[in-house]
Motif scaffolding. Structure first.
Motif, mmCIF file in Angstrom:
data_model
loop_
_atom_site.group_PDB
_atom_site.id
_atom_site.type_symbol
_atom_site.label_atom_id
_atom_site.label_comp_id
_atom_site.label_asym_id
_atom_site.label_seq_id
_atom_site.Cartn_x
_atom_site.Cartn_y
_atom_site.Cartn_z
ATOM 1 N N ALA A 4 38.786 49.542 32.151
ATOM 2 C CA ALA A 4 39.142 48.718 31.249
ATOM 3 C C ALA A 4 39.004 49.288 29.829
ATOM 4 C CB ALA A 4 38.671 47.374 31.488
ATOM 5 N N GLY A 5 39.184 50.396 29.626
ATOM 6 C CA GLY A 5 39.054 51.166 28.278
ATOM 7 C C GLY A 5 37.816 51.449 27.801
ATOM 8 N N ALA A 57 33.489 36.859 35.252
ATOM 9 C CA ALA A 57 34.800 36.546 35.111
ATOM 10 C C ALA A 57 35.466 37.634 36.248
ATOM 11 C CB ALA A 57 35.587 36.579 34.088
ATOM 12 N N LYS A 58 36.517 37.249 37.079
ATOM 13 C CA LYS A 58 37.549 37.982 37.645
ATOM 14 C C LYS A 58 38.204 38.929 36.888
ATOM 15 C CE LYS A 58 40.517 39.182 41.027
ATOM 16 N NZ LYS A 58 41.099 40.344 40.478
ATOM 17 N N PHE A 59 38.373 40.315 37.160
ATOM 18 C CA PHE A 59 39.225 41.269 36.301
ATOM 19 C C PHE A 59 40.104 42.156 37.097
ATOM 20 C CE2 PHE A 59 36.351 44.335 37.898
ATOM 21 C CZ PHE A 59 36.969 45.556 37.773
ATOM 22 N N THR A 60 40.906 42.516 36.307
ATOM 23 C CA THR A 60 42.165 43.787 36.908
ATOM 24 C C THR A 60 42.105 44.584 35.736
ATOM 25 O OG1 THR A 60 43.191 42.092 38.305
ATOM 26 C CG2 THR A 60 44.252 44.090 37.828
ATOM 27 N N ALA A 61 42.094 45.636 36.048
ATOM 28 C CA ALA A 61 42.136 46.758 34.878
ATOM 29 C C ALA A 61 42.387 48.365 35.655
ATOM 30 C CB ALA A 61 40.586 46.715 34.288
ATOM 31 N N GLN A 62 42.509 49.232 34.667
ATOM 32 C CA GLN A 62 42.642 50.758 34.900
ATOM 33 C C GLN A 62 41.394 51.286 34.940
ATOM 34 O OE1 GLN A 62 45.918 51.951 35.573
ATOM 35 N NE2 GLN A 62 46.427 49.699 35.500
ATOM 36 N N ARG A 70 44.151 54.452 38.341
ATOM 37 C CA ARG A 70 44.492 53.434 39.392
ATOM 38 C C ARG A 70 44.130 52.042 38.889
ATOM 39 N NH1 ARG A 70 40.370 52.585 43.567
ATOM 40 N NH2 ARG A 70 38.617 53.808 42.924
ATOM 41 N N THR A 71 45.122 50.884 39.472
ATOM 42 C CA THR A 71 44.514 49.593 39.077
ATOM 43 C C THR A 71 43.712 49.051 40.058
ATOM 44 O OG1 THR A 71 46.692 49.328 38.203
ATOM 45 C CG2 THR A 71 45.471 47.289 38.886
ATOM 46 N N LEU A 75 34.860 41.751 39.814
ATOM 47 C CA LEU A 75 34.197 40.909 38.914
ATOM 48 C C LEU A 75 33.587 41.695 37.533
ATOM 49 C CD1 LEU A 75 32.123 38.418 41.168
ATOM 50 C CD2 LEU A 75 34.423 38.120 40.045
ATOM 51 N N ARG A 76 33.750 40.961 36.568
ATOM 52 C CA ARG A 76 33.110 41.758 35.416
ATOM 53 C C ARG A 76 31.921 40.686 35.077
ATOM 54 N NH1 ARG A 76 36.201 42.073 29.914
ATOM 55 N NH2 ARG A 76 35.211 39.881 29.747
ATOM 56 N N SER A 77 30.972 41.269 34.649
ATOM 57 C CA SER A 77 29.786 40.524 34.117
ATOM 58 C C SER A 77 29.433 41.145 32.880
ATOM 59 C CB SER A 77 28.700 40.519 34.931
ATOM 60 O OG SER A 77 28.905 39.864 36.160
#
Length: 181
Positions: A4-5, A57-62, A70-71, A75-77
């Motif tokens: 996510a960068g 929160a739920k996440f979708t990231a690179q 890849r995607t 979960l991201r905390s």
């Protein structure tokens, strides 16, 4: 490696998948059939019941590893810090009790006791997290699992130590108290 960068400081294997730790966040990617929304629900219910947990929160990231991208999702905390404890591991209770005994601020200690009681009432199993007596909130549970029915056995000794410390701060003799009350 980046997610996510953000630069990944550490990658930690997990029974459930992989954990990527950055300066600000912890990303947990689940393998198998684990649905991140189900796990997020566990966190949100626990939070509503007063269990101190990180913002999750739920996440979708690179995920970028060298030239491969890849995607991924999970979960991201918010990353928390302090002294790690895991009550099911040898020495885990002692670590938490030693940190609790360092607390000299009555309100901060009451916050810890409330968090422990709420986790016990909510049925947190394999309790683990971080405690930092110089931070407010001082206690945060991570890698949350719950059975939804009280789990007083896991919390009995640490709650007793916390209440003893609270009584000592108040200048009253210590008295044992049933966890979850």
């Amino acid at each position: 490696m980046r997610i996510a960068g953000e630069s990944v400081e550490r990658e930690v294997p997990s029974r459930e998948g992989a954990v990527y730790i950055t300066t600000r966040h912890v990303y947990k990617v689940f393998g198998g059939r684990t649905n991140p929304y189900n796990v997020l629900g566990i966190y949100k219910i626990a939070e509503a019941k007063g269990v101190p947990v990180p913002n999750t929160a739920k996440f979708t990231a690179q995920l970028q590893d060298g030239t491969h991208t890849r995607t991924i999702g999970g979960l991201r905390s918010t990353r928390v810090s302090g002294r790690f404890f895991q009550l099911s591991k040898p020495g885990g209770e002692r670590i938490l009790i030693n940190e609790i005994r360092k607390i000299t601020n009555r309100k901060l200690l009451e916050t810890v006791i409330e968090g422990l009681r709420n986790a016990s009432r909510h049925g947190v199993v394999d309790p683990q997290g971080f405690i930092d007596v110089n931070r407010n909130p001082p206690l945060t549970f991570i890698d949350l699992h719950s059975r939804g029915t009280p789990n007083t056995a896991s919390f009995e000794e640490v709650l007793e130590a916390a209440e003893t410390q609270l009584n000592e701060l108040a200048g009253t003799p210590s008295r044992s108290r049933t966890p979850g009350r």
